[in-house]
Design an enzyme around this catalytic site. Structure first.
Site, short mmCIF file in Angstrom:
data_model
loop_
_atom_site.label_atom_id
_atom_site.label_comp_id
_atom_site.label_asym_id
_atom_site.label_seq_id
_atom_site.Cartn_x
_atom_site.Cartn_y
_atom_site.Cartn_z
CG HIS A 80 7.24 -113.58 37.71
ND1 HIS A 80 6.99 -112.53 38.56
CD2 HIS A 80 8.50 -113.37 37.26
CE1 HIS A 80 8.04 -111.74 38.63
NE2 HIS A 80 8.98 -112.22 37.84
CG ASP A 82 5.16 -113.97 41.84
OD1 ASP A 82 5.34 -114.14 40.62
OD2 ASP A 82 5.94 -114.39 42.70
CG ASP A 112 10.96 -108.72 38.45
OD1 ASP A 112 10.56 -109.62 37.72
OD2 ASP A 112 11.61 -108.92 39.49
CD GLU A 144 10.55 -115.52 39.21
OE1 GLU A 144 11.72 -115.75 38.86
OE2 GLU A 144 10.24 -114.48 39.85
CD GLU A 145 10.05 -111.82 42.01
OE1 GLU A 145 11.10 -112.24 42.53
OE2 GLU A 145 10.02 -110.97 41.10
CD GLU A 169 11.72 -112.71 35.42
OE1 GLU A 169 11.82 -111.51 35.78
OE2 GLU A 169 11.27 -113.61 36.14
CG HIS A 356 13.49 -107.82 43.28
ND1 HIS A 356 13.94 -109.05 43.70
CD2 HIS A 356 12.60 -108.08 42.30
CE1 HIS A 356 13.36 -110.00 42.98
NE2 HIS A 356 12.55 -109.43 42.13
ZN LIG Z 1 10.95 -111.46 37.75
#
Ligand SMILES: [Zn+2]
Length: 383
Positions: A80, A82, A112, A144-145, A169, A356
């Site tokens: 992903h 984003d 990520d 995705e997030e 991932e 994150h």
């Molecule tokens: Zn991810």
């Protein structure tokens, strides 16, 4: 540092410098199109045919499907584009400026999972000039997030198709073949207001919610007994009563109350049948008490994911990494790619423990082993 390592770092620098936050909060939400355009240009240089699939009406959000070679088999390398929102004040360096320190590359999305793309491109470039017998597909998704709308769009379009898919991932280069699903639901109980001095004047939604919560907690115990799975660190489905709002005054019978909960199913169960069971139980409470009870999803759910232990891709990933395939606590786009008919594993560089949060980084030492691993997978599926 080799020329290809430098290329990887330059590309990651550009990807990190191109913001692509996705969020359910509109104050944060951005498009990913600039990231997709960067990747598309690099992939064209490597001889890929690129297709940009709009995910939002204005095209600011899009998926990229880049293909080299053709045939019924082949391999998808997926990620992903984003990132989550970030708290700039808590970073030691600019989150959008890739910074090398202590053998690590710091930056938003470094692990990520923007970092996966330059590594996948480096692995793909090894085969430039080689005829591929089956397609190699680079897949880059939007959102995705937040909503997983990019992956939902792929399923709707029934693309891409291949024998196998690797989602890069961060798993510290250990294969993963299972994760739980995510459902976020609302229960609204509606009764009738009245003066508190006489219960017969109304029908308390709060009393009804008490029964609803008892029902949900009893169901949680049953879920744990029926769908426990020792593969997971938390070895049962979880059901969390997250927030509740209702009523206005101690001397008034409450007419409406709403509860939000999340439910994370193990792969032994499925979201739709669990939701149907909850619905049946809540309607029984509603009938007993003469209340209206409405169950509705707050967001579209993500299915639990499990790839079979003995499938070709899991076996290959285990052999190449020396690790047996495990389970993770976070959800991914894997159930969507599996729905498209591909054997799917999650396997990528960097640690989810770094994702994150401020000072996210990718260890330099993950770069070469990851490229080598992807090259071996491409060789297996595409040559
Ligand atoms: Zn991810």
């Amino acid at each position: 540092m080799s020329h290809s390592d430098q290329r990887v770092i330059e590309q990651l620098q550009q990807l990190v410098a191109t913001p692509s936050v996705s969020s359910t909060d509109p104050r944060w939400d951005q498009g990913n199109r600039a990231v997709v355009d960067l990747l598309a240009a690099w992939l064209v240089d490597l001889g890929f045919a690129v297709e940009i699939q709009p995910v939002s009406a204005d095209g600011a959000k899009a998926n990229l499907i880049a293909t080299r070679g053709s045939g019924p088999g082949g391999l998808v390398l997926a990620g992903h584009t984003d990132t989550v929102p970030f708290d700039e004040g808590r970073w030691r360096s600019d989150p959008l400026c890739l910074t090398e320190r202590d053998q690590r590359l710091y930056g938003l999305g470094s692990t990520d999972m923007k970092g996966f793309f330059p590594l996948a491109l480096a692995a793909a470039s090894t085969f430039t000039g080689t005829d591929l017998q089956q397609p190699l597909i680079l897949l880059a998704t939007a959102d995705e997030e937040s909503s997983m709308n990019g992956a939902r769009q792929l399923v709707a379009a029934a693309r891409p198709r291949a024998r196998a898919a690797i989602i890069g991932e961060p798993t510290s280069l250990q294969p993963v073949r299972m994760h739980k699903g995510i459902m976020m639901e609302s229960v609204r109980v509606t009764g009738r207001a009245g003066h508190s001095s006489n219960p017969a004047l109304g029908n308390s939604a709060l009393d009804g919610m008490h029964a609803v919560m008892s029902e949900l907690l009893a169901f949680r115990l049953e879920l744990a007994q029926r769908y426990g799975s020792a593969f997971f660190t938390v070895p049962t489905p979880t059901l969390n009563l997250g927030c509740i709002h209702g009523g206005d005054s101690p001397n008034r019978i409450c007419s409406q109350v709403e509860l939000h909960f999340d439910l994370r199913m193990t792969p032994d169960g499925d979201n739709a049948s669990v939701r149907a069971e909850i619905q049946a139980r809540l309607q029984a409470v509603a009938g007993d008490r003469g209340l209206a009870i409405e169950l509705r999803p707050l967001v579209e759910d993500v299915s639990p994911f499990e790839e079979t232990a003995d499938c070709e891709l899991v076996r290959l990933a285990e052999r190449l990494t020396g690790h047996s395939a495990g389970a993770v606590a976070f959800a991914t786009e894997a159930p969507f790619l599996k729905q498209l008919g591909m054997d799917t594993v999650i396997l990528g560089p960097g640690s989810i423990d770094r994702a994150h949060q401020p000072d996210e980084y990718l260890e330099l030492e993950q770069i070469r082993p990851c490229i080598r691993l992807l090259e071996q997978c491409i060789r297996h599926y595409c040559l």
